[in-house]
Enzyme design. Sequence first.
Site, PDB file in Angstrom:
ATOM      1  N   SER A 252       0.807  -1.210   0.000  1.00 63.00           N
ATOM      2  CA  SER A 252       0.000   0.000   0.000  1.00 63.00           C
ATOM      3  C   SER A 252       0.850   1.274   0.000  1.00 63.00           C
ATOM      4  O   SER A 252       1.669   1.444  -0.882  1.00 63.00           O
ATOM      5  CB  SER A 252      -0.935  -0.063   1.189  1.00 63.00           C
ATOM      6  OG  SER A 252      -2.047   0.699   0.908  1.00 63.00           O
ATOM      7  N   HIS A 395      -7.959  -5.377   1.059  1.00 59.38           N
ATOM      8  CA  HIS A 395      -6.688  -4.665   1.129  1.00 59.38           C
ATOM      9  C   HIS A 395      -5.837  -5.179   2.289  1.00 59.38           C
ATOM     10  O   HIS A 395      -6.108  -4.877   3.452  1.00 59.38           O
ATOM     11  CB  HIS A 395      -7.007  -3.181   1.311  1.00 59.38           C
ATOM     12  CG  HIS A 395      -5.827  -2.284   1.212  1.00 59.38           C
ATOM     13  ND1 HIS A 395      -5.068  -2.180   0.068  1.00 59.38           N
ATOM     14  CD2 HIS A 395      -5.265  -1.435   2.112  1.00 59.38           C
ATOM     15  CE1 HIS A 395      -4.104  -1.294   0.266  1.00 59.38           C
ATOM     16  NE2 HIS A 395      -4.196  -0.836   1.511  1.00 59.38           N
TER      17      HIS A 395
HETATM   18  C1  GCU Z   1      -5.328   4.733   2.216  1.00 59.80           C
HETATM   19  C2  GCU Z   1      -4.792   5.543   1.063  1.00 59.80           C
HETATM   20  C3  GCU Z   1      -4.042   4.668   0.047  1.00 59.80           C
HETATM   21  C4  GCU Z   1      -3.013   3.834   0.742  1.00 59.80           C
HETATM   22  C5  GCU Z   1      -3.670   3.055   1.873  1.00 59.80           C
HETATM   23  C6  GCU Z   1      -2.718   2.241   2.750  1.00 59.80           C
HETATM   24  O1  GCU Z   1      -6.361   3.918   1.778  1.00 59.80           O
HETATM   25  O2  GCU Z   1      -5.869   6.198   0.476  1.00 59.80           O
HETATM   26  O3  GCU Z   1      -3.408   5.487  -0.943  1.00 59.80           O
HETATM   27  O4  GCU Z   1      -2.370   2.992  -0.187  1.00 59.80           O
HETATM   28  O5  GCU Z   1      -4.297   3.961   2.755  1.00 59.80           O
HETATM   29  O6  GCU Z   1      -1.556   2.602   2.886  1.00 59.80           O
HETATM   30  O7  GCU Z   1      -3.194   1.253   3.330  1.00 59.80           O
END
Ligand code: GCU
Length: 414
Positions: A252, A395
């Site tokens: 992420s 995620h």
């Molecule tokens: C949020 C953010 C993302 C990122 C994510 C993470 O959702 O909007 O851009 O990748 O956090 O780091 O889990």
Amino acid sequence: MYKSRNIFAGPEGSSPNYDEEKVVSQILPDLLSMPDGRHISSFEEWFARKRPEIMKDYEQCIFGTSPLQAKVHCQKAGSEQVNTIKGIRAQRYDLYLSDRNIRLTQFVVFSPLNVKGPVPAFLGPNVLGNQSLTRLFPLPLSGAWTFPRPSLGIDDTGHATADSAGVHSARWPLEMIIQRGYAVVSFHNADFFPDKRDGRTESVQPLFDAYSDIPFTWGAIATWAWGMSKVLDCLKEVYSIDEKRVIATGHSRLGKASLWAAASDARFAGVIANESGEGGCAISRRKFGERISDIATHFPHWFTDEYQSFSDAEETMPVDAHCLISLLAPRPVYVASAEDDLWSDPMGEFTGLKEAAVVWKLAGKTDSEPVYRKMPRISTPLSGTLSYHIRSGGHDITPYDWEQFLTFADKFIK
Ligand code: GCU
């Protein structure tokens, strides 16, 4: 409609597009042509002439510039610990900025107990502090400010409590990785830049304000990436690791950082970008899931100010995600997505990789051909110097993901 699949609806105030039919096809910046329209026909030429241009655009418009030349050194902290049952050795190292002897972070190295000689390693920051990585070893609680998450043992004031020990161990399946003959190296990203909009004052950045006449323009992501490079600098002093076989690894926001770390530092032998989304592998021009405007609103400290000027104007960017990925050529790259992680735009991540593949082709890496085809089905990894999978679920970085990364590393790094 997505509720049953636990799909992130976006932060308050945003209404992400999750409908593929609403994606308007866009012309992407051409990776193989120079500004005067001339076509590039060899990898050598691409590397010498096109890559520096893309790099310049990324430094100017997206991640910013960093003091890559800064000298660091490290010192063992505490004594080595071993878990003979799991076959893992753990050692902590303090990393210092050499000219001022300031401690920047403490990184931890987990390596296989029963393997002789230096081993390849996965190097990636963590978001909750080293103590969150495992319960197999007692690791000191991070003292850096961390985004409050009481359910994960980070209290409302941003301090790590004892409850955070091992809370992210599922994201770091040490036993599995170590058994396959790899080491894991990690540090808390907040030691370099606490992840908040006013984090700069507590970050390492002020230490470099007087380093050069032209100020560095790094955002938080580039600062974490810089931290990865500085830890890599020190791995030559860590006898259990082969510093020539280190894979920049991140999930992420840290996937965005691992891409930039390896783009700016050719010593990284490969890259794993797990669900890196917007500002990572996902094509911004698709305007699917998270947008630049979302990052500008919620995480303005991540990138340069110029990046924010592309909010709702993605097509005016001189580059897009395929250009970022191309900076890693001809090294092995693994991009991973998750079916329910629409916020990160799986199709955009796959397209970023697919569009970048022309550069690997130019470099003669014909084994990357699988990514030229269409998006694979769930849990059907595409394997090559450029590898990709999309798994079911949301995620996260899971043992399934690591299984694929290990197979990839066995083939292309070991
Ligand atoms: C949020 C953010 C993302 C990122 C994510 C993470 O959702 O909007 O851009 O990748 O956090 O780091 O889990």
